[in-house]
Motif scaffolding. Sequence first.
Motif, PDB file in Angstrom:
ATOM      1  N   ILE A  12     -59.183   7.706 -51.113  1.00 44.58           N
ATOM      2  CA  ILE A  12     -59.941   8.478 -50.124  1.00 44.58           C
ATOM      3  C   ILE A  12     -61.423   8.506 -50.492  1.00 44.58           C
ATOM      4  N   LEU A  13     -61.723   8.697 -51.773  1.00 43.23           N
ATOM      5  CA  LEU A  13     -63.116   8.712 -52.221  1.00 43.23           C
ATOM      6  C   LEU A  13     -63.793   7.371 -51.972  1.00 43.23           C
ATOM      7  N   VAL A  14     -63.106   6.279 -52.236  1.00 40.09           N
ATOM      8  CA  VAL A  14     -63.681   4.945 -52.006  1.00 40.09           C
ATOM      9  C   VAL A  14     -63.941   4.734 -50.521  1.00 40.09           C
ATOM     10  N   ILE A  15     -63.014   5.142 -49.674  1.00 41.64           N
ATOM     11  CA  ILE A  15     -63.205   5.007 -48.222  1.00 41.64           C
ATOM     12  C   ILE A  15     -64.411   5.817 -47.769  1.00 41.64           C
ATOM     13  N   LEU A  16     -64.557   7.037 -48.287  1.00 40.62           N
ATOM     14  CA  LEU A  16     -65.715   7.861 -47.932  1.00 40.62           C
ATOM     15  C   LEU A  16     -67.016   7.222 -48.392  1.00 40.62           C
ATOM     16  N   LEU A  17     -67.007   6.636 -49.582  1.00 41.97           N
ATOM     17  CA  LEU A  17     -68.212   5.954 -50.071  1.00 41.97           C
ATOM     18  C   LEU A  17     -68.585   4.780 -49.181  1.00 41.97           C
ATOM     19  N   VAL A  18     -67.592   4.030 -48.727  1.00 47.65           N
ATOM     20  CA  VAL A  18     -67.866   2.880 -47.863  1.00 47.65           C
ATOM     21  C   VAL A  18     -68.384   3.348 -46.507  1.00 47.65           C
ATOM     22  N   LEU A  19     -67.766   4.380 -45.948  1.00 51.12           N
ATOM     23  CA  LEU A  19     -68.163   4.846 -44.621  1.00 51.12           C
ATOM     24  C   LEU A  19     -69.541   5.506 -44.600  1.00 51.12           C
ATOM     25  N   PHE A  20     -69.807   6.379 -45.555  1.00 50.84           N
ATOM     26  CA  PHE A  20     -71.016   7.190 -45.487  1.00 50.84           C
ATOM     27  C   PHE A  20     -72.092   6.783 -46.482  1.00 50.84           C
ATOM     28  N   GLY A  21     -71.740   6.072 -47.501  1.00 49.52           N
ATOM     29  CA  GLY A  21     -72.722   5.696 -48.509  1.00 49.52           C
ATOM     30  C   GLY A  21     -72.912   6.805 -49.528  1.00 49.52           C
ATOM     31  N   GLY A  22     -73.419   6.439 -50.682  1.00 51.07           N
ATOM     32  CA  GLY A  22     -73.586   7.397 -51.768  1.00 51.07           C
ATOM     33  C   GLY A  22     -74.611   8.469 -51.496  1.00 51.07           C
ATOM     34  N   ALA A  23     -75.617   8.168 -50.699  1.00 54.29           N
ATOM     35  CA  ALA A  23     -76.681   9.143 -50.455  1.00 54.29           C
ATOM     36  C   ALA A  23     -76.226  10.270 -49.530  1.00 54.29           C
ATOM     37  N   LYS A  24     -75.312  10.002 -48.635  1.00 54.70           N
ATOM     38  CA  LYS A  24     -74.872  11.007 -47.666  1.00 54.70           C
ATOM     39  C   LYS A  24     -73.787  11.938 -48.195  1.00 54.70           C
ATOM     40  N   LEU A  25     -73.016  11.498 -49.189  1.00 49.33           N
ATOM     41  CA  LEU A  25     -71.882  12.285 -49.659  1.00 49.33           C
ATOM     42  C   LEU A  25     -72.257  13.673 -50.164  1.00 49.33           C
ATOM     43  N   PRO A  26     -73.320  13.852 -50.950  1.00 46.91           N
ATOM     44  CA  PRO A  26     -73.652  15.215 -51.387  1.00 46.91           C
ATOM     45  C   PRO A  26     -73.969  16.155 -50.223  1.00 46.91           C
ATOM     46  N   SER A  27     -74.661  15.661 -49.223  1.00 45.88           N
ATOM     47  CA  SER A  27     -74.980  16.522 -48.084  1.00 45.88           C
ATOM     48  C   SER A  27     -73.734  16.834 -47.261  1.00 45.88           C
TER      49      SER A  27
END
Length: 63
Positions: A12-27
């Motif tokens: 799930i974390l890898v999918i989120l990284l691919v979809l949103f990118g590393g910069a968007k995840l903290p926000s």
Amino acid sequence: MFGLGAPELLVILVILLVLFGGAKLPSLAKGLGQSIKEFKKASRDEEPETAKTAATKTPPPTP
């Protein structure tokens, strides 16, 4: 936690990284945390109000 193990959470974390990118995840995480906090606050605040409105809507007994 909902029957999810470490491998499932990692996928799930890898999918989120691919979809949103590393910069968007903290926000996104911050927004999710604030949403959960507001929901809990609203659910706690609403309980006394519903008890008050239920008490005030009860019609007086007829003589």
